[in-house]
Design a protein around this motif. Structure first.
Motif, PDB file in Angstrom:
ATOM      1  N   VAL A  78       1.716  14.007  -8.792  1.00 22.21           N
ATOM      2  CA  VAL A  78       2.190  12.646  -8.477  1.00 22.21           C
ATOM      3  C   VAL A  78       3.403  12.695  -7.556  1.00 22.21           C
ATOM      4  N   GLY A 106      -3.344   4.919  -7.223  1.00 19.84           N
ATOM      5  CA  GLY A 106      -2.515   5.606  -8.203  1.00 19.84           C
ATOM      6  C   GLY A 106      -1.044   5.280  -8.071  1.00 19.84           C
ATOM      7  N   SER A 107      -0.225   6.310  -7.907  1.00 15.13           N
ATOM      8  CA  SER A 107       1.228   6.141  -7.874  1.00 15.13           C
ATOM      9  C   SER A 107       1.762   5.702  -6.516  1.00 15.13           C
ATOM     10  N   ASP A 125      -6.127  -0.314  -7.363  1.00 15.29           N
ATOM     11  CA  ASP A 125      -6.425   0.585  -8.466  1.00 15.29           C
ATOM     12  C   ASP A 125      -6.909  -0.240  -9.647  1.00 15.29           C
ATOM     13  N   TRP A 130      -0.843   2.231 -13.543  1.00 15.79           N
ATOM     14  CA  TRP A 130      -0.460   3.059 -12.407  1.00 15.79           C
ATOM     15  C   TRP A 130       0.109   2.223 -11.262  1.00 15.79           C
TER      16      TRP A 130
END
Length: 319
Positions: A78, A106-107, A125, A130
């Motif tokens: 990440v 995601g991140s 997402d 997230w």
């Protein structure tokens, strides 16, 4: 509920949670919709007092199905995401008139790396939890990007409205790969580019999710038994085991392949990775620069990447 979007076609209301529109009809495979929203709320409250790095660590502390020995590796992945995204963005040859859609963002590492390169970036997402983490990352970095919680198989955008779609390590996690690819194709303009990557089930080395050697080669029953025995949980229970040739076959005919190869790995630092991973990453980086081995690594290496361009054809079925 902060505000909401009303769909006149289906007469449904979709909430905006923590500043993020939530257009889902279902959550991912790990949590129910309510469990997922509860976890996202917990992360949002923590985000008010924690830094992005601390928030990622907190996430894995409250995620029971990630063993401690894997959480460090996932955290390193990440934190490294913006650096890893650099070559990906370059391969798409963007300009400031193009729009980027990061599916399974995601991140938010790719969105951070793409800042200032595209006219607009959108991160989607299915996991609201997230996106809360991604929002913290982008806020800290001063990056403007649109975050939307939605299912990749039912995206809330007009047909042919996106120039570049990225699906980075996403296809393993969707409900239906063909439906996801079909929906991504719908979003893309004619001659738009699709970049996909994934872990190769035929790799005999350590699997990206489990870190167990050759686990993708075992039949499902044996694989599950081994994972429960060694890790305490079958972390591949909701994962599609894929290969580059399978994904290429699903896309060709509606897309033309521009390039393909073993996935590039770019690290800002290896200090976040365990020693064994640092050694393996270093070896892999060297091997990917050796021309004669590139095709073999594409077929049988740990991870692959491919760039496609959408053909200007009409079709009723499939992608």
């Amino acid at each position: 509920m902060e505000q909401a979007y009303q769909c006149t076609a289906c007469d449904m209301t979709f909430p905006v949670l923590f500043g993020i529109p939530d257009f889902r009809l279902r959550s991912d495979k790990y949590l129910t919709l309510q469990q997922e929203r509860d976890k996202a709320e917990r992360l949002f409250e923590k985000s008010k007092e924690l830094s992005f790095n601390e928030l990622v660590e907190f996430y894995y502390q409250i995620t029971d199905d990630v063993p401690i020995e894997l959480s460090r590796r996932y955290t390193a992945y990440v934190l490294n995401a913006p650096f890893q995204a650099g070559p990906l963005i370059d391969s798409l040859e963007p300009n400031k008139s193009t729009v980027l859609l990061d599916v399974g963002c995601g991140s938010g590492g790719l969105l951070q790396a793409a800042n200032g390169i595209y006219v607009a970036t959108i991160g989607v997402d299915i996991a609201l939890r997230w996106l809360v983490i991604a929002k913290k990352r982008l806020d800290e970095a001063g990056v403007q990007s649109t975050l939307i919680c939605a299912d990749v198989e039912n995206l809330p955008f007009k047909d042919k409205s996106i120039d570049h779609v990225v699906a980075n390590d996403v296809l393993e996690h969707v409900y239906n790969i063909n439906a996801a690819l079909k929906e991504m194709s719908r979003q893309l303009k004619n001659n738009g580019k699709l970049w996909v990557s994934g872990s190769n089930r035929f790799f005999i080395g350590p699997n990206a999710t489990t870190r167990l050697w050759g686990i993708g080669l075992f039949p499902k029953g044996i694989r599950t038994w081994l994972l429960v025995k060694i890790r305490g949980i079958d972390s591949l229970r909701y994962i599609h085991l894929i290969s580059p040739l399978r994904i290429r076959k699903m896309l060709l005919g509606h897309f033309s392949l521009l390039n393909a190869g073993p996935k590039k790995v770019i690290l800002s630092s290896t200090k976040n990775y365990p020693f064994q991973d640092r050694i393996l990453i270093s070896i892999y980086q060297k091997l990917t620069t050796f021309g004669p081995l590139r095709h073999l690594l594409f077929l049988l290496g740990p991870a692959f990447e491919m760039t496609f361009i959408k053909n200007n054809i009409k079709t009723k079925d499939g992608i």
